[in-house]
Design a protein around this motif. Structure first.
Motif, PDB file in Angstrom:
ATOM      1  N   GLU A 129       0.834  -1.208   0.000  1.00 44.51           N
ATOM      2  CA  GLU A 129       0.000   0.000   0.000  1.00 44.51           C
ATOM      3  C   GLU A 129       0.864   1.251   0.000  1.00 44.51           C
ATOM      4  N   THR A 130       1.965   1.209   0.752  1.00 43.32           N
ATOM      5  CA  THR A 130       2.888   2.347   0.769  1.00 43.32           C
ATOM      6  C   THR A 130       3.498   2.564  -0.605  1.00 43.32           C
ATOM      7  N   GLU A 131       3.916   1.460  -1.237  1.00 47.68           N
ATOM      8  CA  GLU A 131       4.486   1.567  -2.583  1.00 47.68           C
ATOM      9  C   GLU A 131       3.463   2.092  -3.576  1.00 47.68           C
ATOM     10  N   LEU A 132       2.226   1.629  -3.449  1.00 42.80           N
ATOM     11  CA  LEU A 132       1.164   2.103  -4.345  1.00 42.80           C
ATOM     12  C   LEU A 132       0.927   3.597  -4.162  1.00 42.80           C
ATOM     13  N   GLY A 133       1.000   4.063  -2.917  1.00 39.76           N
ATOM     14  CA  GLY A 133       0.835   5.497  -2.664  1.00 39.76           C
ATOM     15  C   GLY A 133       1.884   6.322  -3.385  1.00 39.76           C
ATOM     16  N   TYR A 134       3.141   5.842  -3.393  1.00 40.90           N
ATOM     17  CA  TYR A 134       4.201   6.569  -4.083  1.00 40.90           C
ATOM     18  C   TYR A 134       4.028   6.484  -5.604  1.00 40.90           C
ATOM     19  N   ILE A 135       3.527   5.348  -6.095  1.00 48.13           N
ATOM     20  CA  ILE A 135       3.248   5.230  -7.532  1.00 48.13           C
ATOM     21  C   ILE A 135       2.196   6.256  -7.942  1.00 48.13           C
ATOM     22  N   GLN A 136       1.134   6.364  -7.147  1.00 50.16           N
ATOM     23  CA  GLN A 136       0.078   7.331  -7.455  1.00 50.16           C
ATOM     24  C   GLN A 136       0.610   8.756  -7.395  1.00 50.16           C
ATOM     25  N   SER A 137       1.501   9.018  -6.431  1.00 45.34           N
ATOM     26  CA  SER A 137       2.082  10.352  -6.312  1.00 45.34           C
ATOM     27  C   SER A 137       2.901  10.701  -7.552  1.00 45.34           C
ATOM     28  N   ARG A 138       3.670   9.752  -8.058  1.00 46.94           N
ATOM     29  CA  ARG A 138       4.458   9.996  -9.279  1.00 46.94           C
ATOM     30  C   ARG A 138       3.543  10.227 -10.474  1.00 46.94           C
ATOM     31  N   HIS A 139       2.467   9.452 -10.544  1.00 50.10           N
ATOM     32  CA  HIS A 139       1.516   9.642 -11.638  1.00 50.10           C
ATOM     33  C   HIS A 139       0.889  11.029 -11.593  1.00 50.10           C
ATOM     34  N   ALA A 204      -2.780  14.456 -20.732  1.00 48.58           N
ATOM     35  CA  ALA A 204      -2.976  14.463 -19.281  1.00 48.58           C
ATOM     36  C   ALA A 204      -4.175  13.604 -18.891  1.00 48.58           C
ATOM     37  N   GLY A 205      -5.235  13.670 -19.707  1.00 48.39           N
ATOM     38  CA  GLY A 205      -6.397  12.827 -19.441  1.00 48.39           C
ATOM     39  C   GLY A 205      -6.068  11.356 -19.583  1.00 48.39           C
ATOM     40  N   LYS A 206      -5.258  10.996 -20.583  1.00 50.95           N
ATOM     41  CA  LYS A 206      -4.867   9.601 -20.771  1.00 50.95           C
ATOM     42  C   LYS A 206      -4.006   9.130 -19.594  1.00 50.95           C
ATOM     43  N   LEU A 207      -3.119   9.999 -19.098  1.00 49.86           N
ATOM     44  CA  LEU A 207      -2.306   9.637 -17.942  1.00 49.86           C
ATOM     45  C   LEU A 207      -3.177   9.373 -16.719  1.00 49.86           C
ATOM     46  N   GLU A 208      -4.208  10.177 -16.539  1.00 51.04           N
ATOM     47  CA  GLU A 208      -5.114   9.969 -15.409  1.00 51.04           C
ATOM     48  C   GLU A 208      -5.847   8.635 -15.541  1.00 51.04           C
ATOM     49  N   ALA A 209      -6.288   8.306 -16.757  1.00 50.09           N
ATOM     50  CA  ALA A 209      -6.969   7.028 -16.983  1.00 50.09           C
ATOM     51  C   ALA A 209      -6.020   5.860 -16.738  1.00 50.09           C
ATOM     52  N   ARG A 210      -4.780   5.993 -17.206  1.00 49.38           N
ATOM     53  CA  ARG A 210      -3.799   4.930 -16.994  1.00 49.38           C
ATOM     54  C   ARG A 210      -3.499   4.740 -15.508  1.00 49.38           C
ATOM     55  N   SER A 211      -3.424   5.848 -14.783  1.00 46.40           N
ATOM     56  CA  SER A 211      -3.176   5.767 -13.347  1.00 46.40           C
ATOM     57  C   SER A 211      -4.303   5.034 -12.634  1.00 46.40           C
ATOM     58  N   ALA A 212      -5.537   5.310 -13.038  1.00 45.77           N
ATOM     59  CA  ALA A 212      -6.685   4.625 -12.430  1.00 45.77           C
ATOM     60  C   ALA A 212      -6.638   3.127 -12.733  1.00 45.77           C
ATOM     61  N   GLU A 213      -6.274   2.763 -13.970  1.00 47.66           N
ATOM     62  CA  GLU A 213      -6.171   1.351 -14.329  1.00 47.66           C
ATOM     63  C   GLU A 213      -5.092   0.657 -13.507  1.00 47.66           C
ATOM     64  N   ARG A 218      -3.125  -2.869  -9.076  1.00 47.82           N
ATOM     65  CA  ARG A 218      -2.248  -2.977  -7.901  1.00 47.82           C
ATOM     66  C   ARG A 218      -3.056  -3.307  -6.648  1.00 47.82           C
ATOM     67  N   GLU A 219      -4.219  -2.727  -6.500  1.00 51.52           N
ATOM     68  CA  GLU A 219      -5.063  -3.038  -5.342  1.00 51.52           C
ATOM     69  C   GLU A 219      -5.534  -4.485  -5.388  1.00 51.52           C
ATOM     70  N   LEU A 220      -5.812  -4.979  -6.583  1.00 50.08           N
ATOM     71  CA  LEU A 220      -6.183  -6.385  -6.738  1.00 50.08           C
ATOM     72  C   LEU A 220      -5.024  -7.288  -6.293  1.00 50.08           C
ATOM     73  N   ILE A 221      -3.809  -6.918  -6.694  1.00 50.88           N
ATOM     74  CA  ILE A 221      -2.632  -7.704  -6.311  1.00 50.88           C
ATOM     75  C   ILE A 221      -2.428  -7.672  -4.805  1.00 50.88           C
ATOM     76  N   ILE A 222      -2.587  -6.498  -4.213  1.00 52.90           N
ATOM     77  CA  ILE A 222      -2.426  -6.386  -2.755  1.00 52.90           C
ATOM     78  C   ILE A 222      -3.408  -7.297  -2.034  1.00 52.90           C
ATOM     79  N   ARG A 223      -4.670  -7.278  -2.485  1.00 52.40           N
ATOM     80  CA  ARG A 223      -5.678  -8.124  -1.856  1.00 52.40           C
ATOM     81  C   ARG A 223      -5.371  -9.602  -2.075  1.00 52.40           C
ATOM     82  N   GLY A 224      -4.906  -9.944  -3.280  1.00 54.41           N
ATOM     83  CA  GLY A 224      -4.570 -11.331  -3.566  1.00 54.41           C
ATOM     84  C   GLY A 224      -3.429 -11.840  -2.706  1.00 54.41           C
ATOM     85  N   VAL A 225      -2.383 -11.038  -2.554  1.00 55.96           N
ATOM     86  CA  VAL A 225      -1.244 -11.438  -1.721  1.00 55.96           C
ATOM     87  C   VAL A 225      -1.684 -11.605  -0.266  1.00 55.96           C
ATOM     88  N   ALA A 226      -2.529 -10.679   0.199  1.00 52.89           N
ATOM     89  CA  ALA A 226      -3.008 -10.770   1.576  1.00 52.89           C
ATOM     90  C   ALA A 226      -3.812 -12.052   1.788  1.00 52.89           C
TER      91      ALA A 226
END
Length: 258
Positions: A129-139, A204-213, A218-226
């Motif tokens: 989750e921490t890593e995902l937060g930094y990924i979102q921040s970079r996006h 910029a709109g495409k980057l936002e869509a890619r970030s959401a995808e 990533r959230e699916l992976i986090i839940r799967g690993v848990a």
């Protein structure tokens, strides 16, 4: 390769060029070096002022995400976790070590390796989750930079228009100089509008869509690993992870599982 982005850019610039060429004057009256210097140079200068040097030089990599973007498909990721759960159920958690080495996605591999290394499901989830937060921040930083360029281009287009008008008004006694001033006045506005509305704002709109995808995957992976760390069964993992999919995709996934 994102074909939609390429098609959109070709279509946007193509329609503009075709409409220009259909006019009687052709393309050359729309080419003005001073106007281009004001718009492109000004937008670049504003970006250097707004953002750190390292971030500006990373703009090319940010824009590439609009064209070259590959994530694990959610349905394939769910199938992977089902297979991992079967391995864990049969041979134990340590048996994932060999499977983790073959995972191409770095984010998923780190989570699996942490589980194998003895971290609890909660600890691994917190780390990811921490890593995902930094990924979102970079996006968000990349999107903000492109948005800034999209806002600066029309502004410098207006500056160029004012410069052209001043030059034109200052040369009313010399008709030969009026054309150059008028060209700068009008073309800088045109260049600024094209840069903003054909390039920066859509990218910029495409980057936002890619970030959401990416966030969803990533959230699916986090839940799967848990769930793997908690010892969930393959069926339970599928039932929980399929909630990340759209209803239509869930139906397809259910049919494939059946």
């Amino acid at each position: 390769m994102d074909i939609a982005t390429i098609i959109g850019l070709i279509l946007g610039f193509g329609l503009i060029l075709v409409s220009i060429m259909m006019g009687s004057g052709g393309l050359m009256p729309f080419v003005d070096i001073p106007s281009g210097m004001i718009v492109f140079g000004g937008a670049t200068a504003a970006t250097f002022i707004n953002f750190p040097l390292k971030s500006v030089f990373g703009t090319f990599g940010v824009v590439l995400k609009c064209f070259l973007f590959k994530l694990p498909a959610p349905a394939e990721t769910i199938a992977q976790f089902k297979a991992f759960a079967e391995v864990v159920r049969k041979d134990g958690l340590l048996a994932l070590e060999e499977k983790a080495a073959d995972v191409s996605d770095d984010f998923m591999r780190r989570g699996l390796e942490s589980l194998v290394g003895g971290s609890s499901a909660t600890e691994v989830s917190d780390m990811l989750e921490t890593e995902l937060g930094y990924i979102q921040s970079r996006h968000q930083g990349g999107k903000k930079m492109i948005d800034s360029m999209g806002a600066a281009a029309p502004a410098f287009g207006m500056i160029g228009t004012l410069i052209g008008l001043v030059q034109m008004l200052g040369a009313l006694d010399d008709p030969s100089k009026i054309g150059g001033g008028m060209a700068t006045a009008l073309l800088t506005t045109l260049y600024g509008a094209i840069v903003a509305n054909v390039c920066c704002i859509p990218l910029a709109g495409k980057l936002e869509a890619r970030s959401a995808e990416e966030t969803m995957v990533r959230e699916l992976i986090i839940r799967g690993v848990a769930l793997l760390g908690e010892g969930a069964t393959p069926r339970a993992i599928e039932e929980q992870l399929v909630t990340f999919l759209a209803p239509k995709s869930r139906a397809t996934e259910s049919k494939q599982a059946a």
